[in-house]
Design an enzyme around this catalytic site. Structure first.
Site, PDB file in Angstrom:
ATOM      1  N   LEU A 166     -15.300  -3.731 -28.492  1.00 38.27           N
ATOM      2  CA  LEU A 166     -15.351  -3.260 -27.101  1.00 38.27           C
ATOM      3  C   LEU A 166     -14.069  -3.568 -26.335  1.00 38.27           C
ATOM      4  CD1 LEU A 166     -19.028  -4.034 -25.989  1.00 38.27           C
ATOM      5  CD2 LEU A 166     -18.090  -1.942 -26.990  1.00 38.27           C
ATOM      6  N   CYS A 168      -5.296   1.321   6.734  1.00 42.66           N
ATOM      7  CA  CYS A 168      -6.062   0.113   7.049  1.00 42.66           C
ATOM      8  C   CYS A 168      -5.499  -0.555   8.301  1.00 42.66           C
ATOM      9  CB  CYS A 168      -6.053  -0.855   5.862  1.00 42.66           C
ATOM     10  SG  CYS A 168      -4.429  -1.539   5.463  1.00 42.66           S
ATOM     11  N   TRP A 183     -17.629   7.794 -38.621  1.00 42.31           N
ATOM     12  CA  TRP A 183     -17.407   8.038 -37.207  1.00 42.31           C
ATOM     13  C   TRP A 183     -17.911   9.429 -36.884  1.00 42.31           C
ATOM     14  CZ3 TRP A 183     -16.142   4.055 -34.295  1.00 42.31           C
ATOM     15  CH2 TRP A 183     -15.425   2.997 -34.849  1.00 42.31           C
ATOM     16  N   GLU A 196       1.346   3.778   2.058  1.00 42.98           N
ATOM     17  CA  GLU A 196       2.150   4.120   3.234  1.00 42.98           C
ATOM     18  C   GLU A 196       3.443   3.312   3.269  1.00 42.98           C
ATOM     19  OE1 GLU A 196      -2.234   3.990   4.677  1.00 42.98           O
ATOM     20  OE2 GLU A 196      -1.014   3.163   3.073  1.00 42.98           O
ATOM     21  N   HIS A 223       0.822  -1.189   0.000  1.00 41.97           N
ATOM     22  CA  HIS A 223       0.000   0.000   0.000  1.00 41.97           C
ATOM     23  C   HIS A 223       0.866   1.253   0.000  1.00 41.97           C
ATOM     24  CE1 HIS A 223      -3.887  -2.100   1.634  1.00 41.97           C
ATOM     25  NE2 HIS A 223      -3.429  -2.634   0.518  1.00 41.97           N
TER      26      HIS A 223
END
Length: 364
Positions: A206, A77, A172, A54, A52
């Protein structure tokens, strides 16, 4: 002190942004360690399952973290997940003060991290640039608070509000620069969604080209099982996952054929109009911990999400051209509203020009 806190937190927010698309369903977090007025360590959460923010900042600061101030965009956390608790790392580092932009609403944290730090004798403050931190982590907060993905609505339209001509032609409307931005957007999504009408009209891929940090699940709303078996989405479903969101109106043999070809077939309750229930779909995606969902149309699908009040962020590309035609479709169909006073307002927005196109980006 307040001015310095705001400046340092601004840098932590910049660092946190670097993790977008790489850390979800975790939150974006940045951290800055400051001692005697100088930055001695910086870090951000780089990838899901890795250290993380930190911990990364302390690794850079080393012994200079002792007696320093830690600025972090989210409460550290205090539970074991993919990594050990960050509160342990904060206490070991020997900082004297922690400034957080906001508390973490995740049930296993939710103020408990702050309490542990205070019990260890560390001065803990929160609320510095909190509104920006909440905007930064709106997808995470939506997943935690509402149990569904954060919904991005995207469309391209002409200056007179048409997403295609009266014959259905749409390639387009937006220019190459705008389309490049859309591919970047796709590359950080957990899922992209269209209706079966778009599949029948455009046969889209996609996918993000070039690939981004994430490979989005491709979802087709297909309440009656009309997606062709030779569609690109079906033919490539073993390489890039494709989910057909259907209802019980789809014959069993049709669903089995799509499944045999590699698609996941998900049967959901129908909406009043016989289409797939938007709330039911979002609830299922939330259970799967999908954080960001991109709705790419067409008008019926965007209208269904608008009618359900399930749009969180808007990406609208406006081309400087006029199409005309009373039969040419607009971006949002569905039932719509009776009074303008009931329209969903954007709370914030930004406008950019992209080689002649106008990009309107806003938050509801």
């Amino acid at each position: 002190m307040a001015d310095e806190d705001a400046v340092r937190m601004g840098r932590a927010l910049e660092l946190a942004e670097r993790g977008r698309g790489c850390v979800e369903p975790n939150p974006l977090v940045g951290a800055v360690v400051v001692r005697d007025g100088a930055v001695v360590g910086e870090g951000w959460h780089r990838r899901y399952g890795e250290a993380h923010a930190e911990v990364n900042a302390f690794a850079e600061a080393g012994e200079k973290a002792r007696g320093a101030t830690l600025y972090v965009t989210l409460e550290p956390c205090c539970h074991h997940g993919k990594t050990p608790p960050c509160t342990d790392a904060v206490i070991r580092a020997g900082v004297r003060r922690v400034v957080a932009a906001m508390l973490d609403p995740f049930p296993l944290v939710a103020g408990k991290g702050a309490a542990l730090l205070r019990d260890a004798g560390i001065d803990f403050t929160s609320g510095v640039r909190e509104a920006e931190a909440r905007r930064l982590n709106a997808p995470y907060l939506t997943l935690i608070g509402k149990g569904r993905p954060y919904v991005h609505a995207k469309w391209a339209m002409t200056l007179d509000g048409k997403i295609a001509t009266r014959t259905g032609d749409s390639k387009w409307i937006s220019n190459e620069t705008s389309r490049r931005l859309v591919h970047q957007l796709r590359g950080r999504m957990d899922a992209t969604l269209v209706g079966v009408g778009t599949v029948l009209a455009d046969d889209p891929q996609l996918t993000a080209r070039p690939p981004g940090p994430r490979t989005a699940l491709r979802i087709v709303l297909d309440s009656r099982g009309r997606m062709p078996t030779d569609a690109v989405l079906v033919r490539t479903s073993r390489e890039t996952p494709t989910l057909a969101a259907t209802t019980d109106a789809v014959p069993a043999d049709r669903a089995a054929e799509l499944a045999r070809l590699g698609c996941e077939v998900l049967r959901l309750p129908p909406a009043e109009n016989g289409g797939v229930s938007v709330p039911a779909l979002l609830a299922e995606l939330g259970r799967r911990r999908l954080t960001n969902l991109l709705i790419e149309g067409g008008g019926a699908v965007l209208g269904a999400f608008r009618d359900a009040a399930m749009i969180d962020e808007v990406h609208c590309f406006v081309a400087s051209r006029l199409a005309g035609g009373s039969a040419a479709p607009s971006p949002m169909g569905g039932k719509g509203i009776e009074r303008i006073a009931d329209a969903l307002p954007l709370s914030e927005w930004e406008v950019r020009t992209l080689d002649g196109d106008i990009y309107m980006h806003g938050w509801l």
